[in-house]
Scaffold this active site. Structure first.
Site, PDB file in Angstrom:
ATOM      1  N   LYS A 257       0.821  -1.208   0.000  1.00  0.00           N
ATOM      2  CA  LYS A 257       0.000   0.000   0.000  1.00  0.00           C
ATOM      3  C   LYS A 257       0.857   1.260   0.000  1.00  0.00           C
ATOM      4  CE  LYS A 257      -4.127  -2.199   1.471  1.00  0.00           C
ATOM      5  NZ  LYS A 257      -4.769  -2.961   2.493  1.00  0.00           N
TER       6      LYS A 257
HETATM    7  N1  GLU Z   1      -8.191  -8.772   4.408  1.00  0.00           N
HETATM    8  C1  GLU Z   1      -7.021  -9.432   3.938  1.00  0.00           C
HETATM    9  C2  GLU Z   1      -6.087  -8.426   3.285  1.00  0.00           C
HETATM   10  O1  GLU Z   1      -6.511  -7.360   2.887  1.00  0.00           O
HETATM   11  C3  GLU Z   1      -7.335 -10.510   2.927  1.00  0.00           C
HETATM   12  C4  GLU Z   1      -7.853 -11.700   3.569  1.00  0.00           C
HETATM   13  C5  GLU Z   1      -8.270 -12.838   2.665  1.00  0.00           C
HETATM   14  O2  GLU Z   1      -8.412 -12.684   1.441  1.00  0.00           O
HETATM   15  O3  GLU Z   1      -8.507 -13.880   3.217  1.00  0.00           O
HETATM   16  O4  GLU Z   1      -4.929  -8.729   3.184  1.00  0.00           O
END
Ligand code: GLU
Length: 289
Positions: A257
């Site tokens: 990010k």
């Molecule tokens: N929320 C997680 C992330 O943004 C991804 C989780 C998933 O795809 O299981 O890295």
């Protein structure tokens, strides 16, 4: 053939970049090719790092990219009761315990055990929790909770492994993989500041949303071992997994990010079309395969 249900589950901690757009594209394409459903879930349980502005921006960027999802967006912070209920089930099975350790205490304990014959076990992200609070007597746990001591809730991984027995799961690229229930040690199910954790909420949601194919970056593959463990303990079906490669920048470093120039927002503002962004994401992924 059962309906294919995939999902994209970003955490709103920053703007969508080419790597996350690729992840979304994979999930969306797999659903569309199979005539299935593509779901969107906002994983915002980490209240210190997630921002509503980023959630809004992610939704806008996905729409601009033409990655429309099916049904309502599921925002995890609206569903804490679901995670609490499932945590209670694990508690009733005697598989969880409260942990009162501070970060500093854990570090001290790990440092002290580093030279001991049974050094603290290591997981994919470094040393694992040494299990200090697992040994507290029930009456001491009650006393500390009654005294209002801050605590998180951890899974007793050894007991859980015994309760679940051996298991495996299938990753499309890698084939059948033997589950490693101890890989993350006694990991956190509910944090001190949030009544859930990534591992618990992602497992509960994939189940409640009927996800049949989990597509996500291969950096999350170690976590899949304990997600499947939780599925077994909670009586959920195990979906099929497809962990994909991660897009790197020209120097070979994984996109994150912090790489502001490769956000979807900045590509869009510099006049790149949605088709071109989608093409670049697929090409970058293919280039590293
Ligand atoms: N929320 C997680 C992330 O943004 C991804 C989780 C998933 O795809 O299981 O890295």
């Amino acid at each position: 053939m059962p309906l294919v249900v995939t999902r994209f589950a970003p955490s709103p901690t920053g703007l969508l970049h080419l790597g996350s757009a690729y992840s979304a594209l994979v999930a969306r394409n797999r659903a569309r090719e199979a005539g299935g459903r593509f779901l969107l879930r906002i994983e915002d349980t980490d209240i210190r790092r997630c921002r509503r502005e980023y959630e809004t921006a992610i939704l806008q960027d996905l729409k601009w990219l033409g990655l429309d999802w099916d049904g309502a967006v599921r925002r995890q912070s609206d569903h804490f009761t679901d995670y609490g209920r499932e945590l209670d089930k694990l508690d009733a099975l005697g598989l969880v315990y409260p942990c009162f350790c501070s970060r500093a205490e854990i570090e001290r304990e790990i440092a002290a055990s580093a030279s001991a014959p049974h050094a603290a076990p290591h997981g994919p992200d470094g040393p694992l929790y040494p299990g200090t609070c697992r040994h507290l007597a029930p009456v001491e746990r009650k006393r500390r909770i009654a005294a209002g001591r801050e605590h998180c809730v951890r899974l007793d991984s050894a007991r859980s492994a015994a309760a679940s027995g051996p298991y495996d799961f299938v990753d499309e690229q890698r084939g059948r993989m033997e589950g490693q229930p101890l890989l993350m040690g006694d990991f956190v199910l509910a944090r001190k500041d949030t009544p859930t954790s990534y591992h618990l909420s992602v497992t509960v949601d994939d189940h409640l949303q009927g996800v049949t194919l989990v597509t996500r970056g291969e950096d999350i593959l170690p976590s899949t071992h304990v997600h499947v463990l939780l599925q077994r303990l909670l009586g959920y079906a195990t979906p099929l997994y497809a962990h994909h490669g991660l897009i790197a920048d020209p120097t070979g470093r994984r996109l994150a990010k912090r790489d502001k120039d490769l956000t979807i927002r900045s590509l869009r503002e510099s006049g790149v079309s949605p088709e071109e962004v989608r093409r670049r994401a697929l090409a970058a992924a293919a280039g590293q395969a």
